[in-house]
Design a protein around this motif. Structure first.
Motif, PDB file in Angstrom:
ATOM      1  N   SER A  67       0.862  -1.189   0.000  1.00 40.83           N
ATOM      2  CA  SER A  67       0.000   0.000   0.000  1.00 40.83           C
ATOM      3  C   SER A  67       0.892   1.230   0.000  1.00 40.83           C
ATOM      4  CB  SER A  67      -0.833   0.066   1.279  1.00 40.83           C
ATOM      5  OG  SER A  67      -1.717  -0.990   1.358  1.00 40.83           O
ATOM      6  N   PHE A 109      -3.533  -1.611  -5.262  1.00 42.54           N
ATOM      7  CA  PHE A 109      -4.596  -0.597  -5.369  1.00 42.54           C
ATOM      8  C   PHE A 109      -4.820  -0.090  -6.791  1.00 42.54           C
ATOM      9  CE2 PHE A 109      -5.495   4.125  -4.134  1.00 42.54           C
ATOM     10  CZ  PHE A 109      -6.834   3.913  -3.917  1.00 42.54           C
ATOM     11  N   THR A 152      -8.018   2.852  -9.993  1.00 47.48           N
ATOM     12  CA  THR A 152      -7.779   2.331  -8.638  1.00 47.48           C
ATOM     13  C   THR A 152      -8.980   1.488  -8.217  1.00 47.48           C
ATOM     14  OG1 THR A 152      -8.639   4.311  -7.558  1.00 47.48           O
ATOM     15  CG2 THR A 152      -6.255   4.231  -7.957  1.00 47.48           C
ATOM     16  N   SER A 174      -5.507  -2.435  -1.926  1.00 49.65           N
ATOM     17  CA  SER A 174      -4.294  -3.255  -2.021  1.00 49.65           C
ATOM     18  C   SER A 174      -4.566  -4.681  -1.540  1.00 49.65           C
ATOM     19  CB  SER A 174      -3.173  -2.669  -1.169  1.00 49.65           C
ATOM     20  OG  SER A 174      -2.855  -1.402  -1.646  1.00 49.65           O
TER      21      SER A 174
END
Ligand code: ADP
Ligand code: ASP
Ligand code: MG
Length: 408
Positions: free
Chosen positions: A43, A138, A149, A155
């Protein structure tokens, strides 16, 4: 026999600063020693995504969703490159990639895109070279060749989808808690760690606010029966295994309690009580991609009724605009909304075969003088809308009354 493939995902708090990135590199080094093939998903450094969203809002309250994706996908690129450097420093061969580079193909819904497929050739080639592959979580690339995204917490989804795509032997989700707890330990200090939990219960906990796993990630894990191990990057303790139903020795009626503060309530008052009105309202909202959660329609005495529902807070302004249009078309004037609400939920598959759970839940809230504004139930959960300022207290009250707290 091929070497085992492990997918490891490190959340924002695990890579929040340089010291923590080095700590993650140490964890990875331990797996490298065991000769596993490693796919690492990261992330953005803790708080980065929120910071980028705030920046955009300072420019405009209604940024283009394409540009939002261009912006918020950058956080993961930073952390993945830094982690690769931290591994290089330890003499470990590693290479970082963006989602698009490793063929994570999504649909075109910016800021909440769905993964359509993963083209794994590049990953497989690099794995065969023995490199640790680090992938920015992500994000993906849409069929229209735009960066997308995967929704907040996405993520987790990148990790699970990659684990499924490469047929990983394990998928470990490293975060800042020791595992999945009976409630958010930040709200309920005496919450207990759950050693094993089924996909279904985790799905319900996640969708009702247990932020520790993204709901869609759990959905994919369940669909492809990919067990997940949620654990802390700050300790070596075993965490929580999320898996297919097994005959667990202990089957509690209530598994956990959750809180979400990111919904708002909208009420359309004095709606004509005739067939087709609810269909009209909710079709209109659905056609504009508004995700409606709870719906309550009052009993009508004088041929009109109030319809209340909840929506994610970030879509409130849009929802009100659409509702005003709806109201004009059906000759209604009064629309009310409240964004100072919280939803508390008790979750457990054991509820299916136990009566009295709802009664116990309402009594506990009543005893604590917490007013319930809306109620909804599913086979394995009960949710109540309360005032936002009472939300955390409601979680603690319910957690205690269902006997979930750690024994002193
Ligand atoms: P990451 O950045 O690693 O993805 P998140 O912040 O998304 O981490 O998720 C971890 C956080 O989820 C924890 O710090 C905890 O406060 C929160 N959380 C909410 N509900 C639960 C729960 N039932 N069990 C464990 N953590 C929870
Ligand atoms: N950085 C993204 C977010 O904050 C994705 C993630 O952390 O999983 O939502
Ligand atoms: Mg997360």
């Amino acid at each position: 026999m091929r070497n085992k493939i492990y997918v490891l995902k490190f959340g924002g708090s695990s890579v929040a600063d340089v010291r923590r990135i080095n700590n993650v590199a140490d964890i990875i080094a331990r797996y490298v020693k065991k000769k596993y093939h490693l796919l690492v998903v990261v992330s953005a450094m803790g708080g980065t995504t929120d910071g980028l969203i705030q920046l955009a809002r300072k420019i405009t309250p209604f940024p283009s969703e394409r540009e939002m994706d261009m912006l918020i996908s950058t956080g993961e690129q930073v952390s993945s490159a830094l982690l690769a450097m931290a591994l290089h420093k330890q003499g470990i061969e590693a290479i970082s990639f963006t989602g698009p580079q490793v063929g994570i193909i999504t649909d075109t819904y910016h800021t909440k895109a769905r993964i359509l497929k993963i083209e794994t050739e590049r990953i497989k080639r690099e794995l065969a070279r023995g490199k640790v592959i680090i992938i920015a979580g992500f994000q993906g690339i849409s069929t229209a060749l735009e960066i997308t995204t995967l929704g907040r917490g996405g993520s987790d989804l990148s990790a699970v989808a990659l684990a499924v795509a490469v047929g990983a032997d394990r998928c470990e989700i490293y975060t800042d808690v020791d595992g999945v707890y009976t409630a958010d330990p930040r709200i309920v200090p005496d919450a207990r760690k759950i050693p094993y939990i089924t996909f279904d219960e985790m799905l319900e906990l996640a969708s009702r606010g247990a932020q520790v796993m993204q709901t869609r990630a759990v959905e994919v894990a369940k669909k492809f029966n990919m067990p997940l191990h949620v654990r802390s990057s700050f300790s070596r303790k075993e965490g929580t295994i999320i898996m297919e139903k097994k005959n667990f020795i202990e089957e509690p009626v209530v598994r956990g309690v959750t809180l979400t503060e990111n919904e708002a309530k909208v009420t359309i008052c004095n709606v004509p009580d005739r067939p087709g009105i609810a269909a009209y309202i909710f079709n209109k909202l659905a056609s504009k991609n508004i995700n409606v959660d709870m719906i309550v329609q009052n009993v009508s005495y004088q041929k009109t009724t109030d319809i209340s529902f909840t929506v994610p807070k970030e879509t409130l302004a849009r929802t009100i605009r659409i509702c005003r249009e709806i109201a004009k078309n059906i000759g209604v004037k009064d629309i009310r909304y409240d964004d100072q609400i919280a939803k508390v939920s008790v979750v457990g598959v054991g509820m299916k075969s136990h009566s009295g759970v709802a009664a116990k839940c309402f009594s506990a809230l009543a005893k604590a003088k917490i007013n319930i504004e809306m109620i909804s139930t599913s086979e394995i959960s009960i949710s109540c809308i309360v005032k936002k300022k009472a939300g955390k207290k409601a979680v603690r009250v319910l957690h205690k009354s269902f006997g979930l707290s750690r024994k002193k």
